[in-house]
Design a protein around this motif. Structure first.
Motif, PDB file in Angstrom:
ATOM      1  N   THR A  44       0.867  -1.163   0.000  1.00 13.12           N
ATOM      2  CA  THR A  44       0.000   0.000   0.000  1.00 13.12           C
ATOM      3  C   THR A  44       0.910   1.220   0.000  1.00 13.12           C
ATOM      4  OG1 THR A  44      -1.884   1.065   1.121  1.00 13.12           O
ATOM      5  CG2 THR A  44      -0.164   0.145   2.521  1.00 13.12           C
ATOM      6  N   SER A  45       0.348   2.398  -0.087  1.00 13.89           N
ATOM      7  CA  SER A  45       1.169   3.609  -0.117  1.00 13.89           C
ATOM      8  C   SER A  45       0.867   4.486   1.089  1.00 13.89           C
ATOM      9  CB  SER A  45       0.922   4.398  -1.412  1.00 13.89           C
ATOM     10  OG  SER A  45      -0.440   4.788  -1.506  1.00 13.89           O
ATOM     11  N   TYR A  46       1.840   5.282   1.435  1.00 13.99           N
ATOM     12  CA  TYR A  46       1.704   6.205   2.564  1.00 13.99           C
ATOM     13  C   TYR A  46       2.389   7.515   2.203  1.00 13.99           C
ATOM     14  CZ  TYR A  46       2.554   8.347   7.124  1.00 13.99           C
ATOM     15  OH  TYR A  46       2.604   9.223   8.172  1.00 13.99           O
ATOM     16  N   THR A  47       1.741   8.637   2.544  1.00 18.28           N
ATOM     17  CA  THR A  47       2.316   9.950   2.277  1.00 18.28           C
ATOM     18  C   THR A  47       2.942  10.495   3.553  1.00 18.28           C
ATOM     19  OG1 THR A  47       0.640  10.387   0.569  1.00 18.28           O
ATOM     20  CG2 THR A  47       1.846  12.280   1.447  1.00 18.28           C
ATOM     21  N   PRO A  54      11.999   6.716   8.856  1.00 16.53           N
ATOM     22  CA  PRO A  54      11.826   5.303   8.497  1.00 16.53           C
ATOM     23  C   PRO A  54      11.475   4.437   9.704  1.00 16.53           C
ATOM     24  CG  PRO A  54      13.674   6.201   7.291  1.00 16.53           C
ATOM     25  CD  PRO A  54      13.245   7.272   8.259  1.00 16.53           C
ATOM     26  N   TRP A  55      12.045   4.755  10.859  1.00 15.69           N
ATOM     27  CA  TRP A  55      11.764   3.977  12.064  1.00 15.69           C
ATOM     28  C   TRP A  55      10.314   4.150  12.515  1.00 15.69           C
ATOM     29  CZ3 TRP A  55      13.331   0.040  14.797  1.00 15.69           C
ATOM     30  CH2 TRP A  55      12.893  -0.119  16.108  1.00 15.69           C
ATOM     31  N   THR A  56       9.825   5.388  12.610  1.00 15.09           N
ATOM     32  CA  THR A  56       8.465   5.610  13.104  1.00 15.09           C
ATOM     33  C   THR A  56       7.425   5.041  12.136  1.00 15.09           C
ATOM     34  OG1 THR A  56       8.296   7.834  12.106  1.00 15.09           O
ATOM     35  CG2 THR A  56       9.141   7.684  14.369  1.00 15.09           C
ATOM     36  N   VAL A  57       7.681   5.148  10.844  1.00 18.79           N
ATOM     37  CA  VAL A  57       6.731   4.614   9.866  1.00 18.79           C
ATOM     38  C   VAL A  57       6.713   3.089   9.925  1.00 18.79           C
ATOM     39  CG1 VAL A  57       6.163   4.410   7.413  1.00 18.79           C
ATOM     40  CG2 VAL A  57       6.890   6.615   8.343  1.00 18.79           C
ATOM     41  N   SER A  58       7.881   2.475  10.005  1.00 19.41           N
ATOM     42  CA  SER A  58       7.930   1.012  10.056  1.00 19.41           C
ATOM     43  C   SER A  58       7.278   0.484  11.323  1.00 19.41           C
ATOM     44  CB  SER A  58       9.375   0.519   9.949  1.00 19.41           C
ATOM     45  OG  SER A  58      10.151   0.950  11.052  1.00 19.41           O
ATOM     46  N   ARG A  65      12.336  -2.044  10.113  1.00 18.35           N
ATOM     47  CA  ARG A  65      12.824  -0.852   9.422  1.00 18.35           C
ATOM     48  C   ARG A  65      13.631  -1.224   8.184  1.00 18.35           C
ATOM     49  NH1 ARG A  65      17.790   2.952  11.089  1.00 18.35           N
ATOM     50  NH2 ARG A  65      18.718   0.925  10.636  1.00 18.35           N
ATOM     51  N   ASP A  66      14.455  -2.274   8.279  1.00 22.27           N
ATOM     52  CA  ASP A  66      15.275  -2.675   7.131  1.00 22.27           C
ATOM     53  C   ASP A  66      14.406  -3.069   5.941  1.00 22.27           C
ATOM     54  OD1 ASP A  66      17.517  -2.176   8.589  1.00 22.27           O
ATOM     55  OD2 ASP A  66      18.037  -4.274   8.946  1.00 22.27           O
ATOM     56  N   ILE A  88       4.428   0.625   1.527  1.00 22.08           N
ATOM     57  CA  ILE A  88       4.324  -0.098   2.782  1.00 22.08           C
ATOM     58  C   ILE A  88       3.993  -1.560   2.481  1.00 22.08           C
ATOM     59  CG2 ILE A  88       3.153  -0.299   4.993  1.00 22.08           C
ATOM     60  CD1 ILE A  88       4.683   2.308   4.736  1.00 22.08           C
ATOM     61  N   PRO A  89       4.867  -2.502   2.830  1.00 20.08           N
ATOM     62  CA  PRO A  89       4.523  -3.916   2.651  1.00 20.08           C
ATOM     63  C   PRO A  89       3.416  -4.318   3.616  1.00 20.08           C
ATOM     64  CG  PRO A  89       6.892  -3.597   2.973  1.00 20.08           C
ATOM     65  CD  PRO A  89       6.222  -2.321   3.351  1.00 20.08           C
ATOM     66  N   VAL A  90       2.453  -5.065   3.112  1.00 22.46           N
ATOM     67  CA  VAL A  90       1.360  -5.578   3.935  1.00 22.46           C
ATOM     68  C   VAL A  90       1.449  -7.102   3.906  1.00 22.46           C
ATOM     69  CG1 VAL A  90      -1.130  -5.649   4.290  1.00 22.46           C
ATOM     70  CG2 VAL A  90      -0.072  -3.580   3.345  1.00 22.46           C
ATOM     71  N   HIS A  91       1.730  -7.699   5.048  1.00 27.14           N
ATOM     72  CA  HIS A  91       1.939  -9.147   5.127  1.00 27.14           C
ATOM     73  C   HIS A  91       0.649  -9.864   5.516  1.00 27.14           C
ATOM     74  CE1 HIS A  91       6.407  -9.287   4.820  1.00 27.14           C
ATOM     75  NE2 HIS A  91       6.234  -8.002   5.088  1.00 27.14           N
ATOM     76  N   HIS A  92       0.253 -10.821   4.701  1.00 23.00           N
ATOM     77  CA  HIS A  92      -0.939 -11.622   4.942  1.00 23.00           C
ATOM     78  C   HIS A  92      -0.499 -13.007   5.392  1.00 23.00           C
ATOM     79  CE1 HIS A  92      -3.017  -8.384   2.857  1.00 23.00           C
ATOM     80  NE2 HIS A  92      -2.153  -8.524   1.861  1.00 23.00           N
ATOM     81  N   ILE A  93      -0.920 -13.406   6.578  1.00 23.90           N
ATOM     82  CA  ILE A  93      -0.463 -14.656   7.181  1.00 23.90           C
ATOM     83  C   ILE A  93      -1.639 -15.609   7.321  1.00 23.90           C
ATOM     84  CG2 ILE A  93       0.864 -15.662   9.059  1.00 23.90           C
ATOM     85  CD1 ILE A  93       2.287 -13.311   7.670  1.00 23.90           C
TER      86      ILE A  93
END
Length: 236
Positions: A44-47, A54-58, A65-66, A88-93
């Protein structure tokens, strides 16, 4: 030209989809393809807004963060700019089966468990043998979960489970988080950094999941992995 598919650590990465920015654990419509039983990833995307790093968004989206840096072709020295659109990666488990309700799902740490139990998530941990439960918070950790008791009461229960003293002794546990019960292994010895100051616990302790690694040498710990299998009903 058709959409391309790729694989990373056995995680199926589906073609990027443009959606409104929503934290990964609340992504609507996250359903596994009918024939897919492994974790997969969409984006997905984030503005970026003022104050984002990078840390706060992750952390907000429950990803390392990596991974955020890699997906966005950023380095540790790069800064985010207000108005910048990032992926933003979205992980589906997918839910996996366990032998019975007494056991937990056997989920690889790097492919699945770390996304169900991200940094700042609170979970209920149940000792496999005694059935005693306590609440914890994952406060840091990349190779496994660096975890702290949520309160002093939880710390006291942990000490009781380990026979009245904190210990490096490994015990199988069940970690309940986000409606899932995960097979894991835990030691109770407090060490190193702490983030919760009023829980009567000086440091953090370790929780391991399938294929998680030790910090000291980046290797799998056989004792932890054996205990995880007990919690998953896979021991012999």
């Amino acid at each position: 030209m058709g959409k391309s598919w790729s694989f990373h650590r056995n995680i199926l990465i589906r073609p990027s989809e443009s959606t409104s920015a929503t934290p990964a654990d609340k992504t609507p419509g996250a359903e596994s393809p009918a024939a897919e039983d492994k974790p997969w990833v969409t984006t997905t995307s984030y503005t970026v807004v003022k104050g984002d790093t990078p840390w706060t968004v992750s952390i907000a989206y429950g990803i390392p963060r990596d991974e955020f840096l890699r997906v966005n072709n950023l380095s540790e020295n790069d800064f985010l700019q207000v108005g910048q659109v990032v992926k933003i990666p979205v992980h589906h488990i997918p839910v996996t089966s366990a032998p019975s309700a007494s056991y937990g799902e056997y989920l690889d740490w790097f492919e699945a468990a770390q996304y169900l139990f991200p940094i700042n998530a609170v979970a209920t941990v149940t000792d496999f043998y005694t059935g005693k439960s306590f609440q914890v918070k994952r406060t840091i950790g990349a190779f496994h979960s660096d975890t702290e008791p949520l309160t002093a009461k939880d710390a006291a229960i942990i000490k009781e489970v380990w026979g009245g003293t904190y210990s490096w002794s490994v015990r199988p546990v069940l970690v309940e988080v986000k409606g899932r019960k995960l097979a894991a292994s835990m030691t109770s010895m407090p060490h190193s950094i702490e983030y919760i100051a009023d829980n009567d616990f000086d440091g953090h302790f370790d929780i391991h999941f399938p294929n998680s690694l030790r910090h000291k040498d980046n290797q799998v710990d056989p004792d932890h992995q054996a205990a995880v299998k007990v919690a998953a009903g896979r021991s012999r």
